[in-house]
Design a protein around this motif. Structure first.
Motif, PDB file in Angstrom:
ATOM      1  N   PRO A 243      -0.656   8.502  -6.127  1.00  5.61           N
ATOM      2  CA  PRO A 243      -1.651   7.732  -5.384  1.00  5.61           C
ATOM      3  C   PRO A 243      -1.068   7.128  -4.109  1.00  5.61           C
ATOM      4  CG  PRO A 243      -1.839   7.283  -7.725  1.00  5.61           C
ATOM      5  CD  PRO A 243      -0.609   8.121  -7.556  1.00  5.61           C
ATOM      6  N   ASP A 244      -1.815   7.240  -3.015  1.00  3.43           N
ATOM      7  CA  ASP A 244      -1.422   6.723  -1.703  1.00  3.43           C
ATOM      8  C   ASP A 244      -0.206   7.439  -1.117  1.00  3.43           C
ATOM      9  OD1 ASP A 244      -3.463   4.659  -1.513  1.00  3.43           O
ATOM     10  OD2 ASP A 244      -2.348   3.621  -3.087  1.00  3.43           O
ATOM     11  N   ALA A 245      -0.006   8.702  -1.505  1.00  5.05           N
ATOM     12  CA  ALA A 245       1.077   9.493  -0.915  1.00  5.05           C
ATOM     13  C   ALA A 245       0.812   9.710   0.570  1.00  5.05           C
ATOM     14  CB  ALA A 245       1.200  10.832  -1.632  1.00  5.05           C
ATOM     15  N   ILE A 274      -7.334  15.055  -2.868  1.00  6.53           N
ATOM     16  CA  ILE A 274      -6.901  14.226  -1.738  1.00  6.53           C
ATOM     17  C   ILE A 274      -7.653  12.900  -1.737  1.00  6.53           C
ATOM     18  CG2 ILE A 274      -6.902  14.062   0.787  1.00  6.53           C
ATOM     19  CD1 ILE A 274      -6.519  17.125   0.837  1.00  6.53           C
ATOM     20  N   ILE A 275      -8.938  12.960  -2.012  1.00 10.28           N
ATOM     21  CA  ILE A 275      -9.753  11.733  -2.018  1.00 10.28           C
ATOM     22  C   ILE A 275      -9.377  10.834  -3.182  1.00 10.28           C
ATOM     23  CG2 ILE A 275     -12.103  10.850  -2.288  1.00 10.28           C
ATOM     24  CD1 ILE A 275     -13.014  13.483  -0.854  1.00 10.28           C
ATOM     25  N   MET A 276      -9.295  11.403  -4.388  1.00  5.27           N
ATOM     26  CA  MET A 276      -9.021  10.591  -5.572  1.00  5.27           C
ATOM     27  C   MET A 276      -7.649   9.931  -5.529  1.00  5.27           C
ATOM     28  SD  MET A 276     -10.733  12.666  -8.772  1.00  5.27           S
ATOM     29  CE  MET A 276      -9.872  14.202  -8.421  1.00  5.27           C
ATOM     30  N   ARG A 277      -6.665  10.655  -4.969  1.00  8.22           N
ATOM     31  CA  ARG A 277      -5.311  10.079  -4.903  1.00  8.22           C
ATOM     32  C   ARG A 277      -5.040   9.383  -3.573  1.00  8.22           C
ATOM     33  NH1 ARG A 277      -1.723  14.892  -7.808  1.00  8.22           N
ATOM     34  NH2 ARG A 277      -3.050  15.098  -9.639  1.00  8.22           N
ATOM     35  N   ARG A 278      -6.027   9.398  -2.686  1.00  9.15           N
ATOM     36  CA  ARG A 278      -5.914   8.702  -1.394  1.00  9.15           C
ATOM     37  C   ARG A 278      -4.696   9.202  -0.606  1.00  9.15           C
ATOM     38  NH1 ARG A 278      -6.492   5.182  -5.398  1.00  9.15           N
ATOM     39  NH2 ARG A 278      -4.348   4.419  -5.191  1.00  9.15           N
ATOM     40  N   VAL A 279      -4.552  10.518  -0.559  1.00 10.28           N
ATOM     41  CA  VAL A 279      -3.421  11.122   0.141  1.00 10.28           C
ATOM     42  C   VAL A 279      -3.697  11.139   1.637  1.00 10.28           C
ATOM     43  CG1 VAL A 279      -1.977  13.178   0.384  1.00 10.28           C
ATOM     44  CG2 VAL A 279      -2.914  12.559  -1.871  1.00 10.28           C
ATOM     45  N   ALA A 280      -2.754  10.652   2.415  1.00  8.16           N
ATOM     46  CA  ALA A 280      -2.864  10.672   3.879  1.00  8.16           C
ATOM     47  C   ALA A 280      -2.073  11.858   4.422  1.00  8.16           C
ATOM     48  CB  ALA A 280      -2.337   9.370   4.467  1.00  8.16           C
ATOM     49  N   LEU A 281      -2.754  12.756   5.142  1.00  4.12           N
ATOM     50  CA  LEU A 281      -2.103  13.893   5.789  1.00  4.12           C
ATOM     51  C   LEU A 281      -2.124  13.661   7.291  1.00  4.12           C
ATOM     52  CD1 LEU A 281      -3.795  15.122   3.150  1.00  4.12           C
ATOM     53  CD2 LEU A 281      -2.809  17.245   4.016  1.00  4.12           C
ATOM     54  N   ARG A 282      -0.943  13.693   7.904  1.00  7.72           N
ATOM     55  CA  ARG A 282      -0.858  13.383   9.330  1.00  7.72           C
ATOM     56  C   ARG A 282       0.060  14.374  10.034  1.00  7.72           C
ATOM     57  NH1 ARG A 282       1.067   7.515  11.839  1.00  7.72           N
ATOM     58  NH2 ARG A 282       0.654   8.005  14.039  1.00  7.72           N
ATOM     59  N   GLY A 283      -0.478  15.029  11.060  1.00 11.28           N
ATOM     60  CA  GLY A 283       0.373  15.877  11.883  1.00 11.28           C
ATOM     61  C   GLY A 283       1.255  15.025  12.773  1.00 11.28           C
TER      62      GLY A 283
END
Length: 342
Positions: A243-245, A274-283
């Protein structure tokens, strides 16, 4: 203090040109070595004698002739890339002969460069000029600014033996990571990553499904991904995301070095996960952070001098070795940055 002695400027120098667009495997016949007159700097330019240059995976992409965010190399013309050298002529632009500088006109022994594209370097900031060509600024910025590594994090770095990854393991540890896992292409490289470059465990491409290996190496999941590869490795990281990775994406080597030379690396991602674990993906790209090189140089210099950081790199000597250097990088022959001393 005695004045700086600048060697005489020869009449001709050598440059490496792209012979033809690259389709399939990169090979020496894709390059030509030409002898040409040393350029004369025009108003607003400086003439630099290049001393060391870097080769990177992105250069293979630039040879393919497809639409890119950066410029493509042109058959019959000299290649370019990051280089360090000293100013030898600087008419009316504020530079002084003998100054150490960095610019983007490598692949040639001398370069006439617009003064606005030349960055002065402090010769005492790092132990050797070659260290200014590390890819550590990308690793530092991705981990510190994009992924915001925190004490206690578990960090996964893909392409861990490359120019970015070979420093990323050390930097993740420096930023407080509890566990650092890296992926690479051979057990030889994996052993070195574990022994010398800050990695607790490794996964080896081709030694079984990436997700299965990653579950063994990080059974509690991962908090941070620094991804230089994409593809299956990105998918595996998402399946292990806590969560929040926070994921920092900086490259797409699975496509760039896969024979096609492209930058696109399509992959199926589970939007629900991605939504459930609140994963932030950033280039992340260094070009958007012009202040980072100076910040990184200070951090790197301190680490090198106190022995808490090392700079893995291969150094080939002679401009005629530059094509070989890039071919060997694409083949995965080296660990760390690949540089050519001119």
């Amino acid at each position: 203090m005695s004045p700086t002695v600048v060697p005489a400027i020869p009449a001709v120098h050598r440059e490496v040109r792209l012979a033809a667009r690259v389709e399939g495997d990169l090979a020496p016949p894709h390059f030509t070595l030409a002898e040409v007159p040393v350029p004369k700097p025009e108003p607003g330019q400086v003439l630099v004698r290049n001393r060391v240059m870097a080769v990177t995976a992105a250069m293979r992409t630039q040879m393919a002739g497809m639409p890119l965010p950066m410029g493509s190399f042109v058959p019959g013309e000299a290649l370019w890339g990051s280089a360090v050298g000293e100013v030898v002529a600087a008419p009316d632009d504020g530079f002084t002969p003998g100054e150490l500088v960095q610019h983007s006109c490598g692949w040639r022994e001398f370069a006439a460069v617009d003064a606005s594209r030349v960055r002065r370097l402090d010769p005492d900031a790092l132990p050797a000029p070659a260290a200014h060509l590390s890819q550590g600024a990308t690793a530092w910025g991705a981990l510190r600014r994009a992924a915001e590594v925190r004490p206690g994090d578990t960090v996964f770095v893909t392409g861990a033996a490359g120019g970015v990854g070979s420093l990323a393991g050390q930097l993740a540890r420096r930023l407080g990571a509890r566990r650092v896992v890296g992926s690479t292409g051979s057990e030889r490289k994996a052993a070195l990553l574990r022994a010398e470059l800050g990695y607790d465990d490794t996964i080896v491409r081709g030694a079984g499904p990436v997700e299965r290996q990653l579950r063994r190496a990080a059974p509690e999941g991962i908090d941070v991904l620094l991804d230089t590869v994409g593809g299956e490795q990105l998918m595996a990281a998402l399946s292990l995301a806590r969560p929040d990775a926070r994921f920092a994406l900086v490259g797409a080597l699975s496509s760039q070095l896969g024979g096609r030379g492209g930058v696109a690396a399509p992959v199926e991602l589970d939007a629900g996960l991605i939504i459930m674990r609140r994963v932030a993906l950033r280039g992340f790209g260094l070009h958007a952070h012009p202040d980072l090189p100076q910040e990184w140089t200070k951090e790197f210099g301190q680490g090198l001098r106190e022995g808490s950081l090392v700079f893995p790199h291969a150094l080939l000597k002679g401009i005629e070795q530059a094509p070989r250097a890039l071919c060997e990088l694409v083949q995965g022959r080296h660990i760390g940055a690949v540089l050519v001393e001119l």
